[in-house]
Design a protein around this motif. Structure first.
Motif, PDB file in Angstrom:
ATOM      1  N   ARG A 265       0.819  -1.211   0.000  1.00 40.94           N
ATOM      2  CA  ARG A 265       0.000   0.000   0.000  1.00 40.94           C
ATOM      3  C   ARG A 265       0.855   1.264   0.000  1.00 40.94           C
ATOM      4  O   ARG A 265       0.493   2.255  -0.626  1.00 40.94           O
ATOM      5  CB  ARG A 265      -0.927  -0.010   1.216  1.00 40.94           C
ATOM      6  CG  ARG A 265      -2.026  -1.057   1.121  1.00 40.94           C
ATOM      7  CD  ARG A 265      -3.078  -0.854   2.188  1.00 40.94           C
ATOM      8  NE  ARG A 265      -4.098  -1.895   2.135  1.00 40.94           N
ATOM      9  CZ  ARG A 265      -5.143  -1.893   1.314  1.00 40.94           C
ATOM     10  NH1 ARG A 265      -5.301  -0.890   0.461  1.00 40.94           N
ATOM     11  NH2 ARG A 265      -6.021  -2.870   1.339  1.00 40.94           N
ATOM     12  N   ALA A 266       1.985   1.243   0.696  1.00 40.01           N
ATOM     13  CA  ALA A 266       2.818   2.443   0.739  1.00 40.01           C
ATOM     14  C   ALA A 266       3.274   2.822  -0.666  1.00 40.01           C
ATOM     15  O   ALA A 266       3.256   4.004  -1.041  1.00 40.01           O
ATOM     16  CB  ALA A 266       4.022   2.209   1.647  1.00 40.01           C
ATOM     17  N   ASN A 268       1.791   2.074  -3.509  1.00 43.95           N
ATOM     18  CA  ASN A 268       0.636   2.552  -4.268  1.00 43.95           C
ATOM     19  C   ASN A 268       0.195   3.938  -3.827  1.00 43.95           C
ATOM     20  O   ASN A 268      -0.164   4.787  -4.656  1.00 43.95           O
ATOM     21  CB  ASN A 268      -0.519   1.557  -4.142  1.00 43.95           C
ATOM     22  CG  ASN A 268      -0.387   0.390  -5.098  1.00 43.95           C
ATOM     23  OD1 ASN A 268      -0.069   0.588  -6.267  1.00 43.95           O
ATOM     24  ND2 ASN A 268      -0.598  -0.820  -4.621  1.00 43.95           N
ATOM     25  N   PHE A 269       0.205   4.190  -2.524  1.00 38.86           N
ATOM     26  CA  PHE A 269      -0.158   5.526  -2.052  1.00 38.86           C
ATOM     27  C   PHE A 269       0.812   6.572  -2.601  1.00 38.86           C
ATOM     28  O   PHE A 269       0.400   7.662  -3.031  1.00 38.86           O
ATOM     29  CB  PHE A 269      -0.149   5.559  -0.519  1.00 38.86           C
ATOM     30  CG  PHE A 269      -1.477   5.217   0.094  1.00 38.86           C
ATOM     31  CD1 PHE A 269      -1.941   3.921   0.097  1.00 38.86           C
ATOM     32  CD2 PHE A 269      -2.263   6.202   0.679  1.00 38.86           C
ATOM     33  CE1 PHE A 269      -3.169   3.603   0.660  1.00 38.86           C
ATOM     34  CE2 PHE A 269      -3.491   5.896   1.245  1.00 38.86           C
ATOM     35  CZ  PHE A 269      -3.947   4.599   1.245  1.00 38.86           C
ATOM     36  N   GLN A 272       0.282   6.970  -6.503  1.00 39.52           N
ATOM     37  CA  GLN A 272      -0.988   7.587  -6.856  1.00 39.52           C
ATOM     38  C   GLN A 272      -1.088   9.040  -6.407  1.00 39.52           C
ATOM     39  O   GLN A 272      -1.875   9.812  -6.959  1.00 39.52           O
ATOM     40  CB  GLN A 272      -2.145   6.784  -6.249  1.00 39.52           C
ATOM     41  CG  GLN A 272      -2.403   5.460  -6.963  1.00 39.52           C
ATOM     42  CD  GLN A 272      -2.722   5.644  -8.433  1.00 39.52           C
ATOM     43  OE1 GLN A 272      -1.820   5.569  -9.265  1.00 39.52           O
ATOM     44  NE2 GLN A 272      -3.969   5.900  -8.764  1.00 39.52           N
ATOM     45  N   ASN A 273      -0.291   9.422  -5.430  1.00 33.44           N
ATOM     46  CA  ASN A 273      -0.339  10.804  -4.928  1.00 33.44           C
ATOM     47  C   ASN A 273       0.896  11.607  -5.305  1.00 33.44           C
ATOM     48  O   ASN A 273       1.131  12.677  -4.759  1.00 33.44           O
ATOM     49  CB  ASN A 273      -0.525  10.786  -3.408  1.00 33.44           C
ATOM     50  CG  ASN A 273      -1.904  10.320  -3.020  1.00 33.44           C
ATOM     51  OD1 ASN A 273      -2.876  11.068  -3.125  1.00 33.44           O
ATOM     52  ND2 ASN A 273      -2.027   9.065  -2.601  1.00 33.44           N
ATOM     53  N   ARG A 355       5.817  11.523   4.850  1.00 36.43           N
ATOM     54  CA  ARG A 355       4.499  10.957   4.546  1.00 36.43           C
ATOM     55  C   ARG A 355       4.625   9.488   4.127  1.00 36.43           C
ATOM     56  O   ARG A 355       3.861   8.622   4.556  1.00 36.43           O
ATOM     57  CB  ARG A 355       3.861  11.771   3.413  1.00 36.43           C
ATOM     58  CG  ARG A 355       2.429  11.384   3.116  1.00 36.43           C
ATOM     59  CD  ARG A 355       1.513  11.771   4.251  1.00 36.43           C
ATOM     60  NE  ARG A 355       0.113  11.659   3.860  1.00 36.43           N
ATOM     61  CZ  ARG A 355      -0.894  11.957   4.656  1.00 36.43           C
ATOM     62  NH1 ARG A 355      -0.644  12.396   5.868  1.00 36.43           N
ATOM     63  NH2 ARG A 355      -2.131  11.826   4.240  1.00 36.43           N
ATOM     64  N   TRP A 359       3.162   5.972   5.837  1.00 37.70           N
ATOM     65  CA  TRP A 359       2.403   4.924   5.134  1.00 37.70           C
ATOM     66  C   TRP A 359       3.046   3.553   5.336  1.00 37.70           C
ATOM     67  O   TRP A 359       2.350   2.564   5.554  1.00 37.70           O
ATOM     68  CB  TRP A 359       2.323   5.246   3.644  1.00 37.70           C
ATOM     69  CG  TRP A 359       1.372   6.355   3.316  1.00 37.70           C
ATOM     70  CD1 TRP A 359       0.221   6.681   3.964  1.00 37.70           C
ATOM     71  CD2 TRP A 359       1.500   7.296   2.247  1.00 37.70           C
ATOM     72  NE1 TRP A 359      -0.381   7.762   3.368  1.00 37.70           N
ATOM     73  CE2 TRP A 359       0.372   8.159   2.306  1.00 37.70           C
ATOM     74  CE3 TRP A 359       2.436   7.498   1.231  1.00 37.70           C
ATOM     75  CZ2 TRP A 359       0.174   9.188   1.397  1.00 37.70           C
ATOM     76  CZ3 TRP A 359       2.234   8.530   0.322  1.00 37.70           C
ATOM     77  CH2 TRP A 359       1.121   9.361   0.409  1.00 37.70           C
ATOM     78  N   TYR A 363       0.951   0.599   7.179  1.00 39.54           N
ATOM     79  CA  TYR A 363       0.420  -0.455   6.311  1.00 39.54           C
ATOM     80  C   TYR A 363       1.478  -1.519   6.016  1.00 39.54           C
ATOM     81  O   TYR A 363       1.885  -1.704   4.869  1.00 39.54           O
ATOM     82  CB  TYR A 363      -0.103   0.145   5.008  1.00 39.54           C
ATOM     83  CG  TYR A 363      -1.167   1.200   5.206  1.00 39.54           C
ATOM     84  CD1 TYR A 363      -2.454   0.849   5.606  1.00 39.54           C
ATOM     85  CD2 TYR A 363      -0.879   2.546   5.011  1.00 39.54           C
ATOM     86  CE1 TYR A 363      -3.426   1.820   5.804  1.00 39.54           C
ATOM     87  CE2 TYR A 363      -1.843   3.521   5.202  1.00 39.54           C
ATOM     88  CZ  TYR A 363      -3.114   3.148   5.595  1.00 39.54           C
ATOM     89  OH  TYR A 363      -4.077   4.103   5.796  1.00 39.54           O
ATOM     90  N   GLU A 568      -6.561   3.033  -7.985  1.00 37.59           N
ATOM     91  CA  GLU A 568      -6.823   3.961  -6.885  1.00 37.59           C
ATOM     92  C   GLU A 568      -7.693   3.321  -5.806  1.00 37.59           C
ATOM     93  O   GLU A 568      -7.783   3.834  -4.692  1.00 37.59           O
ATOM     94  CB  GLU A 568      -7.479   5.245  -7.395  1.00 37.59           C
ATOM     95  CG  GLU A 568      -8.831   5.022  -8.048  1.00 37.59           C
ATOM     96  CD  GLU A 568      -9.293   6.268  -8.810  1.00 37.59           C
ATOM     97  OE1 GLU A 568     -10.457   6.645  -8.631  1.00 37.59           O
ATOM     98  OE2 GLU A 568      -8.498   6.847  -9.561  1.00 37.59           O
ATOM     99  N   ALA A 571      -5.123   2.654  -3.491  1.00 37.39           N
ATOM    100  CA  ALA A 571      -4.447   3.867  -3.019  1.00 37.39           C
ATOM    101  C   ALA A 571      -5.275   5.077  -3.401  1.00 37.39           C
ATOM    102  O   ALA A 571      -4.995   5.742  -4.389  1.00 37.39           O
ATOM    103  CB  ALA A 571      -3.060   3.962  -3.633  1.00 37.39           C
ATOM    104  N   LEU A 574      -5.500  11.359  -2.204  1.00 39.60           N
ATOM    105  CA  LEU A 574      -5.748  12.207  -1.048  1.00 39.60           C
ATOM    106  C   LEU A 574      -6.109  13.613  -1.506  1.00 39.60           C
ATOM    107  O   LEU A 574      -5.743  14.061  -2.582  1.00 39.60           O
ATOM    108  CB  LEU A 574      -4.501  12.258  -0.165  1.00 39.60           C
ATOM    109  CG  LEU A 574      -3.964  10.908   0.314  1.00 39.60           C
ATOM    110  CD1 LEU A 574      -2.760  11.135   1.204  1.00 39.60           C
ATOM    111  CD2 LEU A 574      -5.035  10.131   1.071  1.00 39.60           C
TER     112      LEU A 574
END
Length: 590
Positions: A265-266, A268-269, A272-273, A355, A359, A363, A568, A571, A574
C-alpha cells in the motif's frame, strides 16, 4: 567442415558454457558436435519446456545468451511456453531446433505433413520471437546464426529460433566461403535526446512529490550501477517494479516498496499521490498501473524511458498522457543525464519522505496477528523468515500465482541478492527449471520457491537436479490446491469451487514421498515454532533438497485489487490541500 560442428563452434564463440537439451533424431548431430568442443556442457532435461525455461534463467543470471537444443515436431513445439517467458520479459535466448531433411519438407504442396514429425516451427514461433528462420540451405547457416544472435541482443532483447534441417546439419561446408551478416549501423539521435533530458530535468526541479520507478529494462541495458548512482544523487523515492526489486535493498533510505494491483500500500499511495513519475526501463504493464491507465498517477507529470516505440505509443490509446516520452537506450540516457543531476535545484522533499514513512509504518505487509496463526504456516510469515535467513548474495527464483505474489510482497531483499521470476508470461512450473539454469549460471546455491500446483507442471526435473547434483533448495508452498483461484472464485463466483483442490477434482499427492522417490532429500515445516530453525537447516545443507511448507488452503493475498477495478481502489487519491497541510505539520514537528 561438418555444418553441425560449425554451429557448435559458433556457440563457443558466443561464450556459451552450458546448453539445455532434449535429444532426438533431428538434433543428434548438433548435440554430438557440442560435446566434441570440450568447452560447452550440455544438460539433458526431461522436457523441452523446462529446457527453454532453464535457458531463459541462465541468460538472466549471466547476461549472456541462454541456449536450448531440441529435435523436430513435438520437441520443438514443447519449447513454446518457455520461449514466451523469454519473449515477454525480453530475455536474449537462442533456440536451435532440428527439422526433417529438406527433401521431406511439405513446402507449398498443401499437405499437412511430408516428413515424419515435420512441423512448421517457424510459423508457430514467429509471433513470440524476434526472429524465426528455417535453414534448408547449408550456405545460409553463418548468416542466419549471426543475424539471429544480433537480433536477440540488440534493441529490446528477446528470443530467436533457428530451425535447421537434418541433412543441412550433416552437410560439409567451407566456413570461409559462407556469407556473413552485417548489422545495420544507426547513430542515436542524441541531439533530440538531449532536448528531452532538458525537459525531464525541468520537471524534476519543480517536483514536490516525485517517484522514481525502476524496471527490468535497467538490468537488460546493463545500467544497474548507473541507476544506483541516479538514486544516490537525485534522492527521489524509489518504487521498483517486481522485475527491479533486487536493485536496492529493502532498507535503502529511498526505497518505498513496489506498487501495482497486488503490491504494498505504501508504494501505491506514493505513486498515486505523486506529482512526478520517472519510469525507467518499464513498460508500465497493467499489473503495475491497473486496467485503467487513465487513473494511474493521474495527478502526476510523467517521464517514461523505453527502448521500444510501440510501448510508448500505447499510452495515448489507453488514455494515459506521458509528458516526456523518451524512446532511447538507457545507456545513452544515463550518459547524458548523470553529469547534469548535481546541477538541478530540487525541492525540499522531507515532508514527502515523512508521509511515505508514515504509510510504510501504518500499512505493513506482514501483520503482527499473522504470527499467531496455528496449525499451518502463514505465507507472509514464511517469506519474512526466509528473507531473514537467506544469504546476503542469495539467488532466489519464485514461480507463479500465490507464491509469486507472497514472495514479491514480503521477501525483503538484501543488498547483493537476486530475485526474479517469469513476471509477464508467469507460467506455473517456471521456477524449478529456471532455478536449475540459474544455479549453473551462478555456480552456487539457488533458492527455488514454488507452489504445489506449479511443482506438478515440471516435477520431472527433480530427476535432472538430482542427477547433476545442482545445489537447489526448493521450498514448496503447499496450500493443497490453486489458492489464488480460490480467492478469484470467492470474488466472482460466490465461492463455488471447481477444479481447484482435491475436493473439486485436483489430485493432491504427497510431494515429500515423490521427492524421495527421485532420490531427493526432504524436510517439512508445519508450524511457526519450527520455522526459522528448519529454514536455516535447509539452507545450510549440502546439495539439493525439497522442503514442504504447509500453508492453509484459505491463505489470502492481501492487499489485492479486484480484477477490473482502478488502482486507486488500493491507493485513493488524497485531498491535495490535506496532503499539503499534513506534510507541513510533519516538517514542523521534525
Amino acid at each position: 567442415m561438418k555444418l553441425s560442428d560449425y554451429i557448435a563452434q559458433f556457440l563457443v564463440g558466443q561464450r556459451v558454457k552450458h546448453v539445455f537439451v532434449v535429444t532426438g533424431g533431428c538434433i543428434v548431430h548438433v548435440v554430438d558436435s557440442v560435446a566434441k568442443t570440450g568447452k560447452i556442457t550440455y544438460i539433458p532435461v526431461q522436457h523441452e519446456q523446462a529446457g527453454a525455461m532453464a535457458a531463459d534463467a541462465y541468460a538472466r543470471v549471466t547476461g549472456n545468451l541462454g541456449v536450448a537444443l531440441t529435435t523436430s515436431g513435438p520437441g520443438a513445439t514443447n519449447l513454446l511456453t518457455g520461449v514466451c517467458c523469454a519473449y515477454y520479459d525480453s530475455v536474449p535466448t537462442l533456440f536451435i531446433t532440428g527439422q526433417v531433411p529438406s527433401s521431406q519438407l511439405k513446402q507449398d504442396t498443401g499437405s499437412r505433413q511430408i516428413g515424419f514429425q515435420e512441423t512448421d516451427v517457424v510459423s508457430i514461433f514467429r509471433s513470440v520471437t524476434k526472429y524465426a528462420v528455417l535453414v534448408s540451405d547449408p550456405t545460409r547457416i553463418r548468416y542466419e546464426l549471426e543475424k539471429a544472435v544480433y537480433l536477440a541482443r540488440s534493441g529490446r532483447p528477446g528470443p530467436v529460433l533457428v530451425d535447421v534441417c537434418d541433412d543441412v546439419q550433416r552437410a560439409q561446408i567451407d566456413p570461409d566461403a559462407l556469407e556473413s551478416f552485417s548489422p545495420p549501423h544507426e547513430e542515436p539521435a542524441l541531439g533530440g535526446l538531449q532536448r528531452q533530458i532538458d525537459q525531464a530535468l525541468e520537471l524534476m526541479a519543480h517536483a514536490t512529490r516525485p517517484v522514481l520507478i525502476l524496471g527490468w529494462g535497467v538490468a537488460l541495458a546493463g545500467t544497474i550501477d548507473q541507476a544506483k548512482q541516479l538514486v544516490d544523487r537525485l534522492r527521489f523515492p524509489v518504487a521498483p517494479t517486481w522485475g527491479g526489486m533486487w536493485y536496492l535493498p529493502y532498507d535503502h533510505p529511498c526505497m518505498i516498496g513496489s506498487f501495482g494491483v497486488s503490491s504494498e500500500r505504501a508504494g501505491n499511495f506514493a505513486v498515486q499521490n505523486s506529482d512526478l513519475i520517472i519510469a525507467l526501463g518499464t513498460r508500465l504493464d497493467t499489473h503495475e498501473t491497473g486496467p485503467r491507465l487513465n487513473t494511474f498517477a493521474r495527478g502526476a507529470k510523467k517521464i517514461v524511458v523505453d527502448i521500444d516505440p510501440a510501448e510508448l505509443n500505447k499510452y495515448a490509446r489507453y488514455g494515459m498522457h506521458v509528458d516526456v516520452p523518451i524512446c532511447a537506450d538507457l545507456r545513452d540516457v544515463f550518459r547524458l543525464l548523470l553529469p547534469r543531476i548535481d546541477g538541478v535545484q530540487r525541492q525540499d522533499l522531507r515532508g514527502w519522505f515523512a508521509r511515505i514513512a508514515d504509510w510504510k509504518q501504518r500499512y505493513p505487509i506482514c501483520l503482527p496477528e499473522y504470527h499467531a496463526q496455528q496449525g499451518s504456516i502463514n505465507a507472509y510469515v514464511f517469506m519474512d523468515a526466509l528473507a531473514k535467513e537467506a544469504a546476503d548474495d542469495e539467488v532466489v527464483v519464485t514461480d507463479a500465482g500465490g507464491n509469486l505474489t507472497w514472495t514479491m510482497q514480503a521477501f525483503r531483499v538484501k543488498a547483493n541478492q537476486r530475485l526474479f521470476s517469469a513476471f509477464n508470461h508467469s507460467p506455473m512450473g517456471y521456477s524449478l527449471p529456471a532455478a536449475m539454469g540459474a544455479a549453473l549460471a551462478a555456480g552456487k546455491q539457488v533458492v527455488c520457491i514454488i507452489g504445489d500446483g506449479g511443482l506438478q507442471m515440471n516435477i520431472q526435473e527433480l530427476s535432472t537436479l538430482v542427477h547433476h547434483r545442482l545445489p537447489l533448495k526448493i521450498f514448496v508452498i503447499n496450500n493443497h490446491g490453486y489458492g489464488i483461484q480460490r480467492q478469484t472464485l470467492d470474488t466472482w463466483l460466490e465461492s463455488r469451487y471447481h477444479a481447484i483442490d482435491a475436493g473439486s477434482g485436483v489430485a493432491d499427492p504427497n510431494y515429500v514421498k515423490i521427492a524421495e522417490a527421485y532420490g531427493l532429500r526432504t524436510e517439512s515445516i508445519g508450524h511457526h515454532g519450527e520455522l526459522r530453525e528448519k529454514i536455516r537447516k535447509v539452507l545450510d545443507s549440502q546439495g539439493p533438497l525439497l522442503c514442504n511448507v504447509e500453508v492453509a488452503p484459505d491463505q489470502k493475498i492481501e492487499p489485492k485489487l479486484v480484477f477490473g477495478k482502478p488502482i486507486e481502489d488500493l491507493a485513493p487519491l488524497l485531498d491535495r490541500e490535506e496532503l499539503r497541510r499534513n506534510m507541513l505539520v510533519e516538517v514542523l514537528e521534525k
